[in-house]
Motif scaffolding. Structure first.
Motif, short mmCIF file in Angstrom:
data_model
loop_
_atom_site.label_atom_id
_atom_site.label_comp_id
_atom_site.label_asym_id
_atom_site.label_seq_id
_atom_site.Cartn_x
_atom_site.Cartn_y
_atom_site.Cartn_z
N UNK B 272 0.81 -1.17 0.18
CA UNK B 272 0.14 0.17 -0.18
C UNK B 272 0.84 1.30 0.02
N UNK B 273 1.82 1.16 0.79
CA UNK B 273 2.81 2.47 0.87
C UNK B 273 3.39 2.72 -0.43
N UNK B 274 3.99 1.60 -1.10
CA UNK B 274 4.59 1.73 -2.62
C UNK B 274 3.61 2.13 -3.51
N UNK B 275 2.56 1.61 -3.41
CA UNK B 275 1.29 2.20 -4.44
C UNK B 275 1.04 3.62 -4.18
N UNK B 276 1.14 4.14 -3.02
CA UNK B 276 0.88 5.55 -2.57
C UNK B 276 1.81 6.36 -3.15
N UNK B 277 3.11 5.58 -3.35
CA UNK B 277 4.31 6.55 -3.90
C UNK B 277 4.18 6.46 -5.42
N UNK B 278 3.48 5.71 -6.05
CA UNK B 278 3.31 5.77 -7.26
C UNK B 278 3.55 4.41 -8.09
N UNK B 279 4.07 3.53 -7.31
CA UNK B 279 4.70 2.13 -7.90
C UNK B 279 3.53 1.29 -8.23
N UNK B 280 4.01 0.32 -8.95
CA UNK B 280 2.98 -0.68 -9.23
C UNK B 280 3.28 -1.97 -8.63
N UNK B 281 2.08 -2.67 -8.21
CA UNK B 281 2.31 -3.99 -7.84
C UNK B 281 1.87 -5.08 -8.48
N UNK B 282 2.76 -6.12 -8.60
CA UNK B 282 2.21 -7.25 -9.65
C UNK B 282 1.92 -8.46 -8.63
N UNK B 283 0.71 -8.79 -8.46
CA UNK B 283 0.26 -9.92 -7.49
C UNK B 283 0.47 -11.23 -8.52
N UNK B 284 0.99 -12.26 -7.88
CA UNK B 284 0.73 -13.54 -8.67
C UNK B 284 0.06 -14.58 -7.91
N UNK B 285 -0.90 -15.47 -8.59
CA UNK B 285 -1.65 -16.29 -7.67
C UNK B 285 -0.69 -17.42 -7.26
N UNK B 286 -0.69 -17.80 -5.92
CA UNK B 286 -0.10 -18.95 -5.46
C UNK B 286 1.10 -18.67 -4.68
N UNK B 287 1.42 -17.20 -4.57
CA UNK B 287 2.52 -17.02 -3.88
C UNK B 287 2.12 -15.85 -2.92
N UNK B 288 2.67 -15.80 -1.70
CA UNK B 288 2.46 -14.49 -1.01
C UNK B 288 3.44 -13.33 -1.19
N UNK B 289 4.40 -13.63 -2.19
CA UNK B 289 5.39 -12.58 -2.48
C UNK B 289 4.94 -11.59 -3.55
N UNK B 290 4.61 -10.43 -3.31
CA UNK B 290 4.01 -9.53 -4.31
C UNK B 290 5.45 -8.80 -4.72
N UNK B 291 5.43 -8.51 -6.26
CA UNK B 291 6.44 -7.61 -6.88
C UNK B 291 5.95 -6.43 -7.07
N UNK B 292 7.05 -5.46 -6.65
CA UNK B 292 6.85 -4.02 -6.68
C UNK B 292 7.91 -3.47 -7.81
N UNK B 293 7.14 -2.54 -8.43
CA UNK B 293 8.08 -2.10 -9.67
C UNK B 293 7.58 -0.53 -9.71
N UNK B 294 8.47 0.34 -10.19
CA UNK B 294 10.17 0.16 -10.23
C UNK B 294 10.80 0.15 -8.79
#
Lengths: 364, 545, 406
Positions: B272-294
């Motif tokens: 949430x904090x990163x989204x508020x900074x303007x980043x993009x989150x990539x969720x993948x089913x089957x894993x608790x690890x969410x990617x954040x870019x850039x």
């Protein structure tokens, strides 16, 4: 020309690191004795004028490299020839600086290692960097700018804290009179280090804010002039005039004198770190400038391909340039300033500026 | 270095992604469903290889004419209670409606009047039919229609929300992501209750058909970067995505690096904090690890807690982490360089102490360091992969072997053990495992350079490392920003963290123009007369006493 | 791209492998030289005595060292110059001599007198390994070898013992001072300043000092102690300054930190001890009628450390009196030192440099025969201001009470 842009701040940082390159290493204006710092400051003023000349040329041809606009100013054939001379000059100075660092390392820390290996390693890192282009070099510069300044501040604190600063060594001021200082300025400090900014004439077209570039350049020369003067003052006040004039690497000797709290002694590594970082930028800038210049002159599409051969040329040049240290230093102090620095840093750019001025006035 | 945005711009057409990833490149035929239910059911059986977990329940739902109907689902990935209660039961027992039912309107009636479940849609081709079946939806087939109903009955056993195990915080939310993508997106939605929180989902992986969701805040995230993420995800053509690591490696800017150019997290508050900074989150089913870019380098030294703790403490901790990172890279190499090349830089007493310890050690310092480092890496690897119960035994053996026996046997010196131990602790203390593991690798490189050229080698390697870091980019954003290129506006939340009221802007190199994050003058203004109040009370205290 | 990476990688590994660690020196292959003593033998060759540290016996701790074996081993070697001497030592020593931790250079008195120290020091100045911050001392009335050979008690490394003694005595007593090789050279070549170097003397039996028993007893028979300041002229030792004259030198050189000055009081000799706690000396020069004149100003602050006669220390006027007496005493020490140096015709105080700083043009004329002609005729104006700040934990001494009791 590489399609890259750097900001004015990055230009500032690059010039600053560039100016500190070998000045941290070598003694400056030793003939001026305790007034060496004055000579440095006068040289800095001269540096402002020189930068103004280079900037003036850049303003007439903001989108061209000097190798290009030289052709526009004095014609194709002559211009190419002159451009080629400039590139040779850059490569030659790069190899001189490389030799300086090689000699320092071999003398100070690696006496059993061949000079070639020591220089080759440094060159390898520079080739790696220059291949990445000016943007990466500039960004790296920004990071190291912070690191170098942190080092400089701690170094200064260490020297002051260990009670080495003996400002009486700086007296008497102007013992030989202002004229002799001027003379030393115009034979030494003007060209080295300040006149060497001529390399940045090749980098100015990459700056994205051309107006700020002037301010950045002048600020960088001013700040580096002050820093170098401070280093000179430190050297003289810690070591005394005589020892400075006898040391090939006075700043190293100053650092070595630090003894603090019984365990901070022999900070040779500290000196090595600071000077190699600055020297790395100086030689890299020269190397980069030579690469883009040659690519431009001979219409080579991928400048990065040139980096390896030019790196190797500089490396071998640095080895063959002189057979021993004394020869190397003698050349640097007596031959280079008059026959190489003076024409290429001052006379030719000034002439070019005058011709460019008249040409552009006519066309208007 | 031209920006890649320009190169890719022409190819993109933003409209065709919004409808999500059903239009994956596919070679299977888009055959339409047959009229006859028995053929359809046979077809399903045939396509799925008669798999035992596929349940086909045939029913008769009309009183008058026999309309053959079948309910098909995959056992285990569906919520069997809701299928039984709201689907099969209501279909069988709703007699009033059954009268209305005819072959023609069967699907409509079922979807409008009978099925008491939220998500329902019509499918007409095999492709979609099978995909929704495999995604945990329940199919309702009616004889005589060439369409089928697909009811959203996804469910089954999933892990409940637990505390994240890799990014523990003393203060802050205790919930961590789970393997279920819906749960994960919901966790973030619960934090950012805003219609501008946009989700785009697609299916990646020809075989696995993994759900991947891009999440960003519209109006804050930079559209160019969103577009770039979309493009890079669309490019992926692989049989399976088992974890977000697959995605990470397929969309990163540079592969020849040990440094992670995408951040991954288990914490919804961090996303949430990163989204508020303007980043993009990539969720993948089957894993608790969410990617954040850039991602930028300094992010790996920031913990979620930094933002909850007071700014001075957060700053001190971040500085500590950066120092830790340096130690974990150059610790052993500095020891090697100092003891084999630059003995002059050590204080005499220390040097004598080290020298006395090394007197009996048969190996050169480099070999000694290598032995210890490799031993330690073995122990660590063993400790991670072992079952928990045995892990303790490993650490006991490790402590004894390294700490006691090796020193007593004269194989390594105690000083070396100390260096390795400090380095090891340092690499554990780095908040991000991804960056700690790259430091581990680089450490060995530094050790080699230190062994051949002492500090000169270390300095050169350090310069090279810095050049490399400056060369990296993550979705076009320079990895070392905001230091290189330096932008003072962003430097408030990097190695230092300014108080919240001073962090007025989002990082402009990541977000778009809309980067003011708080109102003016957010610095707290306590009442100025507080001092007087206090002195007054103190006076009265004195009076009482 | 990949090929280039491979190329880079190959070049790196190739370099790393071929370079084969030229300048590498493992700790177990080097011998730390802690001190170096230089004598001259009858054949006119330099005899170097090299004090090596036995790390195992110094560090103690895990190796259980210390006690059983001496913490140092010394070797001697001869050569026509320092470098030859050092290299030739390798015929006797199994390890590479490592000079980066050498903190002490001991020079034979005779050598310093006859040949001077100029010839020797170049090697230490030039060598990148040797620390020019190393302390230089002169072996007073003994061979340099003896000082280097002696085992010492509290500090296990004798070189450290010497340096620490010197440091502490410079700080607490002020008759000696630590001079590094770098300072020594600086003063040797400066036309306006000559070096002074502290001397160290052996007390007791020289042979006993080499044995471990020497430090296994409470009263160490054989000891090294600071003794006198060696004064140089043209690089040669010309005189020894002892006691208060030596302190006069350190006063002028502004090296006094803490010291003790005894003054007479009401006829009683040395009855009041004044402890200097802070001092600042300023030396300035000015030209008068073509003649240089030096003025020295000393500001000293201190406490009363001890009184042996009844003195009413509560009375400020008494303290003023004490201050005046102290001032005179310091003045005398300084003047004695100047006179003695003038007699030796050697400007150890750097008065020439002061002249240079204040009037560089005049200095050019004076420079030539400064030591021989101008310095001995120099007028020095010494002013001292001493302040008594505190009198310790007691004000009036107990003698008063004893007197009134009688």
């Amino acid at each position: 020309m590489e399609k890259a842009k750097i900001s004015a701040y990055q230009l500032f940082v690059l010039i600053l690191l560039f100016e500190h390159g070998t000045t941290l290493l070598l003694p400056l204006a030793v003939e001026a004795k305790q007034d060496a710092w004055l000579s440095v400051l006068l040289g800095m003023v001269g540096g402002f004028v020189l930068f103004w000349i280079y900037y003036g040329l850049y303003q007439y041809y903001p989108d061209n490299l000097p190798t290009e606009y030289v052709q526009k100013i004095i014609g194709k054939v002559l211009g190419r020839l002159l451009g080629f001379f400039f590139l040779l000059y850059f490569m030659y100075i790069a190899s001189r600086d490389l030799r300086d660092f090689g000699e320092m390392l071999v003398t100070v820390a690696y006496p059993d290692t061949p000079l070639f290996i020591v220089s080759a390693l440094l060159m390898l890192v520079m080739v790696y960097t220059v291949r990445k282009g000016i943007e990466v070099l500039a960004r790296t510069g920004e990071l190291f700018f912070i690191i170098v300044y942190l080092l400089a501040i701690t170094g200064f604190i260490l020297i002051v804290a260990s009670g080495l600063l003996n400002l009486t060594n700086l007296k008497p001021v102007l013992e030989e009179g202002i004229l002799s200082i001027m003379k030393i300025t115009f034979t030494q400090t003007l060209y080295f280090p300040f006149g060497e900014v001529v390399a940045f004439a090749m980098i100015l077209p990459y700056v994205n804010q051309s107006k700020k570039a002037k301010v950045a350049g002048l600020f960088a020369i001013g700040l580096s002039g002050i820093n170098i003067a401070i280093i000179t003052v430190l050297n003289i006040s810690v070591l005394g005039v005589d020892l400075v004039s006898r040391s090939p690497f006075p700043f190293l000797s100053t650092i070595q004198t630090i003894r603090l709290a019984e365990f901070l002694e022999r900070l040779d590594v500290y000196f090595m770190l600071t000077s190699i970082i600055c020297g790395f930028f100086k030689i890299s800038v020269y190397c980069y400038v030579a690469v883009i210049g040659i690519a431009d002159l001979f219409n080579i599409k991928e400048p990065s391909r040139l980096v390896y051969p030019i790196g190797i040329v500089i490396l071998f040049l640095s080895i063959t340039i002189a057979s021993n240290v004394s020869e190397h230093i003698k050349e640097g102090l007596q031959i280079i300033p008059f026959f190489v620095h003076l024409p290429l840093q001052v006379v030719i750019p000034l002439l070019l500026l005058i011709i460019a001025f008249f040409k552009n006035r006519k066309s208007r | 270095m031209p920006s890649f945005f320009k190169q890719r711009k022409k190819k993109t057409n933003s409209e065709d992604h919004k409808e999500s990833g059903r239009d994956q490149p596919n070679n299977r035929s888009l055959e339409f469903i047959h009229d006859s239910i028995s053929i359809n059911l046979d077809m399903i059986k045939q396509k799925t290889g008669n798999s035992s977990d596929i349940v086909i329940r045939t029913l008769n739902i009309s009183l008058h004419s026999e309309i053959k109907t079948a309910v098909v689902y995959v056992e285990g990935i569906v919520d069997s209670i809701s299928i039984n209660d709201f689907l099969i039961e209501s279909m069988m027992k709703n007699h009033a409606l059954q009268e209305k039912l005819t072959r023609e309107n069967a699907l409509e009636v079922i979807s409008n009047n009978i099925v008491a479940l939220g998500s329902i849609k019509l499918v007409s081709n095999w492709e979609q039919l099978l995909l929704s079946l495999m995604a945990g939806e329940t199919l309702i087939l009616v004889d005589g229609t060439n369409e089928a109903l697909s009811v959203g009955t996804q469910g089954g056993e999933t892990r409940s929300i637990e505390e994240p195990s890799t990014q523990v915080a003393v203060r802050g939310s205790r919930s961590g992501f789970t393997e279920s993508i819906r749960t994960n997106t919901a966790l973030v939605r619960r934090i950012i209750k805003n219609p501008d929180l946009w989700l785009e989902s697609m299916k990646i992986g020809k075989a696995t058909q993994t759900d991947v969701v891009i999440m960003y805040i519209n109006g804050i995230a930079n559209e160019k970067i969103v577009e770039e993420v979309r493009q890079r995800l669309k490019r992926i053509n692989i049989d399976g995505i088992l974890e977000s690591g697959y995605i990470e490696q397929l969309i990163e800017d540079q592969t020849m690096t040990t440094f992670p150019t995408l951040y991954h997290t288990e914490r919804p508050d961090m996303v949430a904090g990163n989204l508020l900074e303007g980043r993009i989150a990539i969720f993948v089913d089957g894993t608790p690890f969410v990617l954040i870019a850039p991602t930028i380098f300094i992010q790996f030294f920031q913990a979620a807690e930094d933002y909850y703790a007071r700014f001075d403490i957060a700053t001190a901790l971040r500085l500590l982490r950066v120092i830790i990172f340096f130690i974990s890279i150059i610790g052993p190499s500095a020891y090697i360089a100092a003891t084999t090349f630059h003995q002059e830089m050590l204080p005499t007493q220390l040097l004598i102490a080290i020298s006395a310890q090394r007197e009996a050690v048969p190996f050169p310092a480099f070999v000694e360091a290598m032995i210890m480092e490799v031993t330690f890496e073995i122990l660590r690897e063993a400790g991670i992969r072992m079952p928990r119960a045995i892990g303790a035994a490993v650490s006991i053996v490790g402590a004894l072997v390294i700490g006691q026996a090796a020193v007593q046997a004269g194989i390594v010196s105690p000083a070396m053990v100390i260096v390795v131990a400090i380095t090891a602790i340092a690499s554990f203390a780095t908040p991000s495992f991804a960056i700690a593991i790259s430091a581990r690798l680089i450490r060995f490189l530094f050790m080699i350079t230190a062994a051949t050229f002492g500090f000169y080698g270390i300095i050169l390697a350090f310069i090279m490392l810095t050049v490399h870091l400056c060369d990296l980019r993550s979705f076009g954003v320079p990895y070392m920003s905001p230091f290189a290129p330096f932008s003072p506006k962003n430097a408030g939340d990097t190695v230092v963290r300014l108080p919240w009221w001073a962090l007025k802007q989002r990082p402009p190199f990541i977000s778009n123009e809309n980067n003011i994050r708080q109102g003016k003058d957010q610095k707290p203004h306590p009442p100025t007369n507080r001092g007087m109040v206090n002195s007054h009370t103190r006076k009265s205290d004195q009076n009482e006493s | 791209m990949n090929r280039k990476w491979m190329f880079l990688f190959l070049m790196l590994t190739g370099l790393a492998l071929t370079s084969g660690c030229w300048s590498k020196k493992e700790l177990t292959d080097i011998a730390f030289v802690s001190a170096l003593g230089i004598d001259k033998n009858e054949e006119g060759k330099y005899v170097g005595t090299i004090q090596l540290i036995n790390p195992g016996n110094v560090a103690g701790g895990l190796q259980g060292g210390g006690g059983e074996a001496p913490s140092i081993t010394t070797y001697s070697s001869t050569g026509d110059n320092i470098v030859e001497m050092s290299r030739r030592a390798s015929t006797k020593i199994s390890r590479r001599l490592y000079y980066s931790h050498t903190n002490l250079l001991v020079i034979n008195e005779e050598l310093a007198k006859e040949e001077g120290i100029i010839n020797i020091l170049d090697a230490f100045d030039r060598d990148p390994e040797f620390r020019t911050t190393a302390t230089i001392i002169i072996a007073h009335d003994s061979k340099a070898a003896d000082i280097v050979n002696t085992l010492t008690g509290v500090d296990k490394i004798p070189a450290n013992k010497v340096i620490k003694t010197l440091k502490i005595t410079e700080q607490r007593w002020g008759e000696h001072m630590e001079v590094s090789i770098q300072e020594g050279i600086k003063n040797l070549i400066s036309p306006g300043k000559e070096p002074v170097i502290t001397g160290f003397r052996m007390t007791g039996n020289t042979e006993q000092g080499k044995k471990l028993e020497n430090i296994q007893q409470s009263a160490v028979e054989e000891n090294i102690q600071a003794d006198g300041l060696a004064v140089f002229k043209d690089g040669k030792l010309v005189d020894w300054f002892q006691g208060e004259t030596a302190r006069g030198v350190t006063w002028i050189l502004d090296k006094i930190k803490v010291t003790d000055i005894n003054i007479s009081w009401e006829g009683e000799q040395e009855a009041v001890a004044y402890e200097v706690l802070r001092q600042k000396t300023k030396v300035s020069a000015n030209m008068k009628n073509g003649q240089p004149k030096i003025s020295i100003h000393v500001d000293a602050e201190g406490d009363i450390g001890e009184v042996m006669v009844p003195v009413d220390l509560t009375d400020p006027s008494v303290l003023l009196n004490i201050e005046k007496t102290v001032e005179k005493k310091i003045q005398k020490e300084i003047n004695d030192a100047i006179q003695r140096a003038q007699k030796n015709q050697t400007d150890i105080f750097g008065f020439g440099e002061a002249v240079h700083r204040s009037d560089p043009k005049a200095w050019k004329k004076l420079k030539q025969d400064w030591n021989n002609v101008h310095f001995p005729q120099l007028k020095a104006d010494v002013t001292v201001e001493a302040f008594v700040r505190r009198t310790g934990l007691r004000n009036k001494p107990y003698f008063f009470r004893m007197e009134s009791n009688q």
